[in-house]
Scaffold this motif. Structure first.
Motif: not given
Lengths: 795, 648
Positions: B27-29, B83-85, B113-115, B133-137
């Motif tokens: 939830i925090y993420l 994205f949750l991957v 992107v959440i790893f 890389f710069g466009d994605v956190s």
């Protein structure tokens, strides 16, 4: 003791000022102070002198010398000034010396004369030259304000995070202001300047004219202005010898004074302290020093020598060629105790203790007197507090002794204030020592905090003292001893004359495995000094291998970094190093390195499998890993290639590789597959339908199902399909076709290598009991029962 | 029929905390990306996510639409994409292609992107190479432990097995260490640690490092869990390769339990819809039969059905008030039980249909023969026939591996012929499968003239060589020899059968394989625990005996020092793992006797339900409670699939 108050000078009714000597200076100055640019840092900081300034039109051939002394006059550094003309010197809050050059470049030096960095105050300053500059302190750090030749101001509120601000123009300003200063209000820096009879306040947006309230008339120019240490108060000295004192916001007047001296003073500074009774200004002329406040009379001192004033939080330091003195308002506690004929509880307690030592019964009388008034607690507190404000240890002792004496008669006096004062005084006396030369007062010390004080000791490379203080005050190791040891180690690695081994050993001996010490930080410093070998030696002591890696990479010891990364078990770290290596080394060397590190190799292989297939092939090639190379091509044959020819070619390469790997089985299997592929292709051309990509078994089945029995037989012979398999295959296929006639023919073609039970089973599966029965009779005796059960002939 | 636990068995710790922790972190993420967003979830993460946070929770935190990460262009029109991957390179390429497509279309959106459970440098590398890389956190969702049941924690990392045991990729070890660290911060330190295998050792060491770096916090805590066992899957492949006959294992083998739940198809539900059933201790019917041998299950279920009927029947002859009570209180429970019962009966029928046929009996018979080591020729020809008839590629492979491991490799002739047959049946790409299996030591060839002792001396030489890398080398070159036969003898894995093995009242852990075989992994744990208990009894004699025989202190301490898996020296040598037995981490005196009976077993590379059932049985017998932590729940089919190469 009678003469204790001899150096007390009253100002008005309420306050006394005293001046006492901190040190007698033996700094052996060759020149007069007035011939030098002088800068002294607050909080008992160091003094910088730049001799032979350029404004005196002396022989330009002689290079000036920049000298730095401690507050006690011990030389800390001396260096020949080789850069351009300097307009102003000043110390930053971190005790770095800022030297503002005429061209607007500010050079920053450390306490020991080591050059740190430089920055420029901008092009405008460069063009118009610097006329005057001030270094001032704000909440954020230290600022620089510059007056240029074009009579414009540029300032930066924090030199650590340089943001230049050009202040707006003052309308009609033709000549330099008669005096100006930087003010800091509400966290914003302003400039206050005086032009003739007018005062202007510059902020970053506008220039506004201001008038101090209650200013005496007839002022035609301001000669000097002074802002207090906390930027709260402002003093103005006019050409009529009149001094106006008020708040820095220019909203309120505090007092005024007419000294009737029209000569411009050399320096004017505030002398007050937090919660001061009196607000006073110290004005210095060539030979005269005057303390002026809200009183008709002023205190006057004669200056024997050329002197320099340093404003402090709670007073003024005055140093000259021979002495270093402190002038301040006598603190309340001291005043109450020592004032002549004082009957304050503290004074009585001090008296009582003295009598007690003389073994006189008067002690009891005094004590009783205090107790009757119920003021003993107050008395003890007063003595403790007064002790803090005393400079001489013997006075501190007698006051503390009195406090301790008084404490005995109190039931529940919390001891911590006393203990803390004893500790603080011990620290203060230690650092006030002539050899250390940091004359902090108690209030300054409290304002500065012990952490900053320790930093300053570290800055002066007084590591043993700093460690002793930490141990004495029992500071937690991480904040205290370890931090200082780390600083020491960082200093140690800069000693170029000591060999790498000795330095590394010395550092390890001292630091051991003190918690909170990062060997990698020290190693980074060593590397910064160009001592790579030493850095590597130091890294050996770093227990966390992960910490070693980044620095090793920076030092281009990538292979070492790789093995450390592997040791750390952190695959991400390994990967980082790998990428580094990949860019750094040529491909061959890179692969060779990988070869010796199986863990890294498999990591990289995994990456290549997904992202760089070609590299993977090269990797296997390099290693002569023909087995994997073969597998690689087999995979390529069905993953990458579309056309049959391409696939066969890939398989051929694979087969060759397998031969090289002495894997005959795989090679043969691959060759069989090539044959099969070609054949399947031909079958597709001749018979239609899909054959490619079927397994051998499925290919034959498809042929049987399609009624191409001949072809199927041929194929089975070509590929040497064992009889058993062929029988199973045909059996299943024919049953699927429900070609019972053919099945029977087949069963009779020769003796079944799989027995006849499967025939029964398969017929029953297709629910053909009639056919099943035919075969049940042919089942061998040991399985006969089973067969009969299946068919349902229980009888 | 369900066995109660002994009264002195300790309570299990509450693992629901792990779920809450994971949910709060997620939830925090999500809140880090304020406003509406679409969430793309990797297929593998969907079920675990469902166990942590359901759709309504996601919606509460402004997740608009949910998508599956698959190789299709996304239709999302949202301005923020999340994205949750899992940290996989192919996912990165997917994200990159999406971002790049947007760029081409001149569209700017926010991407995050959440790893889970952690990010890898390689992933960021790929993003960088693809120029996004710069466009994605990037963020990490450190969700590594999913409590599937009260005593079962899964990391849901099935790829661990292939990555580590085949590819030699060690990146997940860090994740394991993190998970262990999390457990020890939540449930106190573990006083006793044991491990077998290289991976266990590395995980243990990394975990120790983590604990050291973050010292202080856990030191004063009382341990809740007394022992931790770390086991590499390659220590015991045999158990994992056997057909499961305990109900839960059988359900897994037949229907595939996924993340603690199973999809029962129409053939089970006897309707046209399939039904998703959560299988855990909360299912009252299931919890009673899960650990039972399948032969008992049906009888139990019919008994249960009769009881249920009797309870329903009670309502006859009730007066109005009783009836009201019955309806309001009991009926719901009965209905629930009824529903569950019918599901499990359906499942049983379906399993019976599949398994009680002739071939299944034959299969089990062959397996038992392999385990016991007799009639090898017959078994080999059974396998051959299996292949020739194209029964199932995975099954055939499994039998081949079982033969190889129990026999210490195939004899060269069989090795060649079985492989040839297999390739002819199932396709030539399996040439690569064989190469994988060889590398993992699952299917090997007996080197001619390579006697057991020769192999051993070779191995022991390698083991003494401290260079860890060399072992990895050995790992791939010299395929590991299993010495199963000797181990089996030494550890008494094949129980002597005198008469029929009574599966209703099992005597030992062998019941999970119809009394034919005690799982090796479980036996190792049992041995160590028994040894400890007898040591403890010797060192601290009961108060009655104390006055009679006081041990001299010197001897007592000597005994205490021997805390590793000693006495199993011979076994260790045969296991060929080299690394095992770590010394104790903290002094034992802080651990209560209660906690010492609580045991965490960590399976690196997966564990099977049979192993879980076996250890649960052991716990009930001896008064222990076992907690299982596995990288994923596995079975023979999953293992084989992990090793297979299939055409993409």
């Amino acid at each position: 003791m009678d003469c204790y108050t001899a150096n007390w000078n009253p100002l008005g009714d309420s306050a006394f000022y005293r001046k006492y000597e901190l040190y007698s200076m033996d700094w052996d100055l060759k020149e007069e102070l007035r011939d030098c640019l002088v800068a002294a840092a607050p909080y008992g900081g160091p003094i910088a002198l730049l001799r032979n300034p350029w404004r005196k039109e002396k022989a330009a051939s002689v290079r000036p010398v920049l000298e730095i002394y401690s507050a006690s006059g011990l030389p800390l550094a001396s260096l020949l000034w080789k850069s351009g003309p300097v307009v102003s010197l000043g110390w930053s809050a971190e005790e770095e010396l800022l030297c503002v050059q005429e061209d607007g470049v500010v050079l920053v030096y450390g306490l020991h004369g080591d050059f740190r960095r430089h920055f420029s105050m901008g092009n405008e300053v460069l063009q118009n030259r610097v006329l005057d500059a001030r270094i001032f302190h704000t909440e954020f750090g230290s600022g620089v304000a510059i007056l240029t030749g074009a009579h414009r101001f540029t300032l930066s509120a924090n030199v650590g995070d340089l943001k230049l601000r050009r202040m707006p123009e003052v309308p009609g300003l033709q000549s330099a202001p008669s005096c100006w200063t930087a003010l800091c209000q509400d966290r914003v820096a302003h400039i206050l300047l005086a032009v003739g009879p007018d005062l202007y306040l510059l902020d970053h947006a506008a220039c506004s004219a201001v008038t101090p309230p209650g200013l005496a008339p007839g002022v035609s120019s301001f000669l000097q202005m002074a802002v207090s240490f906390t930027y709260r108060h402002l003093a103005l000295f006019t050409d009529t010898g009149y001094i106006w004192m008020g708040t820095a916001s220019l909203k309120e007047k505090l007092c005024e004074f007419n000294c009737n001296i029209r000569a411009p003073p050399k320096q004017m500074v505030w002398c007050s302290r937090p919660r001061s009774k009196e607000r006073a200004v110290v004005v210095a002329w060539e030979r005269r020093l005057m303390v002026v406040g809200d009183a008709p009379e002023s205190i006057q001192f004669v200056l024997d020598e050329d002197s320099y004033l340093v404003p402090e939080l709670d007073g003024v330091r005055i140093f000259s060629r021979s002495t270093h003195e402190f002038l301040h308002e006598v603190p309340v506690a001291s005043e109450e105790i020592f004032k002549i004929a004082s009957m304050a509880p503290g004074a009585l307690l001090l008296e009582a203790q003295k009598e007690y030592e003389k073994e006189s019964q008067k002690a009891d009388e005094y004590l009783r007197e205090i107790q009757e008034l119920g003021q003993l607690t107050q008395a003890v507190q007063q003595c403790i507090e007064a002790a803090g404000h005393e400079h001489r240890p013997d006075m501190q002792k007698s006051l503390l002794r009195a406090a301790s004496f008084g404490k005995c008669f109190l039931d529940r006096f919390p001891p911590d204030s006393f203990v803390r004062m004893c500790q603080d005084l011990r620290v203060l006396n230690a650092i006030r020592d002539y050899h250390i030369g940091i004359p902090l007062t108690y209030s300054q010390y409290k304002q500065l905090t012990i952490q900053v004080l320790l930093d300053r000791l570290v800055l002066r490379r007084l590591y043993p003292l700093a460690i002793q203080i930490c141990e004495y005050l029992r500071l937690p190791e991480v904040q205290g001893v370890s931090r200082i040891l780390a600083h020491w180690a960082c200093y140690k690695v800069q000693q170029k004359d000591v060999s790498d081994e000795d330095v590394a050993r010395a550092i390890n001996q001292k630091l051991g495995d003190t918690p909170g010490v990062s060997y990698s930080d020290i190693a980074a410093r060593a590397y910064g000094c160009g001592r790579t070998e030493l850095a590597i030696k130091l890294l050996e002591y770093e227990p966390r291998s992960g910490e070693q890696v980044p620095l090793l990479l920076k030092m281009k010891r990538s292979k070492l970094a790789l093995s450390k990364a592997i040791e750390s078990g952190d695959t991400d770290l390994v990967f980082t190093v790998l990428l580094h290596l990949k860019n750094e080394l040529n491909r061959g060397d890179f692969f060779m390195t990988l070869r010796n590190q199986p863990m890294a190799l498999s990591l990289y292989r995994q990456f290549c499998k997904h992202q760089e297939l070609e590299t993977l092939k090269d990797l296997y090639n390099q290693d002569d890993n023909h087995q994997e190379l073969g597998s690689f091509h087999v995979r390529a044959s069905y993953a990458a290639e579309e056309r049959i020819e391409g696939r066969v070619a890939a398989l051929q390469t694979a087969a060759d590789a397998f031969y090289k790997a002495k894997n005959e089985f795989a090679a043969k299997a691959t060759e069989d597959q090539m044959r099969l592929l070609r054949l399947q292709r031909r079958l597709e051309d001749e018979l239609g339908g899909r054959f490619v990509d079927l397994s051998l078994h499925d290919t034959v089945t498809t042929l049987v199902l399609g009624g191409h029995s001949k072809r199927a037989e041929q194929l089975a012979r070509d590929f040497r399909i064992p009889d058993k398999r062929l029988w199973w295959l045909k059996l299943t296929a024919l049953a699927d076709l429900e070609d019972w006639e053919e099945l029977e023919k087949f069963s009779k073609s020769k003796k079944s290598p799989i027995g006849y039970l499967p025939f029964v089973e398969i017929c029953m599966k297709q629910h053909n009991k009639y056919e099943a029965k035919k075969y049940a009779s042919r089942v061998g005796p040991e399985q006969k029962v089973k067969a009969l059960l299946l068919v349902g002939c229980v009888s | 029929m369900a066995f109660p636990h002994r009264p002195d068995a300790p309570e299990l710790p509450d693992f629901s905390m792990l779920k809450r922790l994971a949910r709060d972190q997620l939830i925090y993420l999500l809140e880090q990306l304020p406003g509406k967003k679409d969430l793309f979830i990797e297929a593998d993460l969907m079920s675990p996510l469902d166990r942590i946070a359901n759709v309504s929770i996601l919606k509460q935190h402004e997740v608009d639409k949910l998508y599956k990460v698959e190789n299709k262009p996304a239709l999302s029109s949202n301005e923020q994409l999340c994205f949750l991957v899992r940290p996989r390179i192919k996912n990165m390429r997917y994200v990159a292609s999406l971002v790049n497509a947007d760029k081409l279309a001149g569209r700017t959106r926010k991407y995050k992107v959440i790893f889970s459970p952690q990010k890898f440098h390689a992933c960021e590398m790929v993003l960088e190479e693809e120029g996004v890389f710069g466009d994605v956190s990037c963020d990490e969702w450190a969700f590594s432990l999913l409590p599937l049941d009260v005593d079962l924690l899964s990391m849901e990392l099935p790829e661990f097995f292939r990555d580590y045991f085949l590819e030699g990729d060690q990146r997940w070890i860090n994740t394991v260490a993190q998970a262990l660290h999390l457990l020890s911060t939540l449930y106190g330190p573990f006083p006793n640690c044991y491990g077998i295998g290289r991976c266990s050792k590395m995980s243990y060491e990394l975990w120790r490092k983590l604990e050291e770096e973050e010292d202080g916090e856990t030191k004063g805590r009382r341990p809740e869990i007394g022992h931790i066992f770390l086991l590499d899957r390659d220590v015991d492949f045999v158990t994992a390769l056997c057909s499961q006959v305990v109900y839960e294992g059988l359900v897994d083998d037949t229907f595939r339990i996924k993340c603690g739940s199973v999809d029962f198809g129409p053939e089970v539900t006897s309707s046209d819809r399939s039904l998703k059933v959560l299988l855990n201790a909360e299912d009252k019917v299931f919890s009673e039969i899960r650990n039972e041998h399948f032969s008992n299950v049906f009888g139990f279920l019919s008994q249960k059905a009769r009881n249920l009927q009797a309870q329903y029947d009670r309502r006859r002859g009730m007066d109005i008030k009783q009836m009201k009570n019955f309806v309001s209180q009991e009926l719901k429970g009965l209905k629930q039980e009824h529903r569950l019962l019918s599901v499990h009966i359906g499942a049983c029928e379906s399993i019976m249909k599949k398994k009680t046929k002739q071939d299944f009996q034959e299969l089990i018979k062959t397996e038992h023969a392999l385990l016991e080591g007799f009639n090898i020729r017959e078994s080999t020809s059974y396998i051959e026939e299996h292949i020739d008839r194209q029964v199932s590629p995975i099954e055939s492979l499994r039998l081949m591996c079982l033969l190889s491991i129990t026999e210490n490799g195939l004899i060269p002739k069989d090795y060649r012929s079985l492989k040839t047959q297999y390739l002819q049946s199932y396709g030539p790409e399996h040439l690569l499968t064989f190469s994988n299996l060889r590398r993992a030591g699952l299917l090997t060839e007996q080197a001619p003239g390579d006697t057991l002792t020769a192999v051993e001396s070779k191995v022991s030489k390698l083991v003494t060589d401290k260079a860890a890398g060399k072992i990895t080398d050995a790992f791939s070159s010299l395929a590991k020899k299993s010495n199963f036969r000797a181990l089996s003898k030494k550890l008494n894995l094949i129980p002597r059968v005198d008469g029929e093995y009574d599966l209703k009242v099992p005597r030992d852990m062998a019941y999970v394989f119809s009394g034919a075989y005690v799982p090796l992994s479980c036996r190792l744990i049992e041995q160590e625990l028994t040894r400890r208990d007898s040591l403890a009894a010797a060192t601290f004699p009961s108060s009655a005996g104390q006055s009679l025989r006081l041990e001299p202190p010197a001897r007592a301490s000597q005994v205490l020092e021997r805390r590793s898996w000693q006495g199993l020296d011979e076994v260790v040598r045969l296991l060929n793992c080299g690394e095992l037995a770590f010394t104790d981490m903290t002094k034992e005196d802080k651990a209560s006797s209660e906690s010492l009976r609580l045991i965490l077993v960590v399976f690196l590379g997966g564990c099977t339900f049979s192993e879980i059932s076996a250890l649960r049985f052991l716990g009930r017998e001896k008064g222990y409670r076992f907690i299982f932590l596995t990288t994923a729940v596995t079975n023979s089919a999953r293992l084989m699939e992990a090793m297979s190469e299939v055409k993409a």
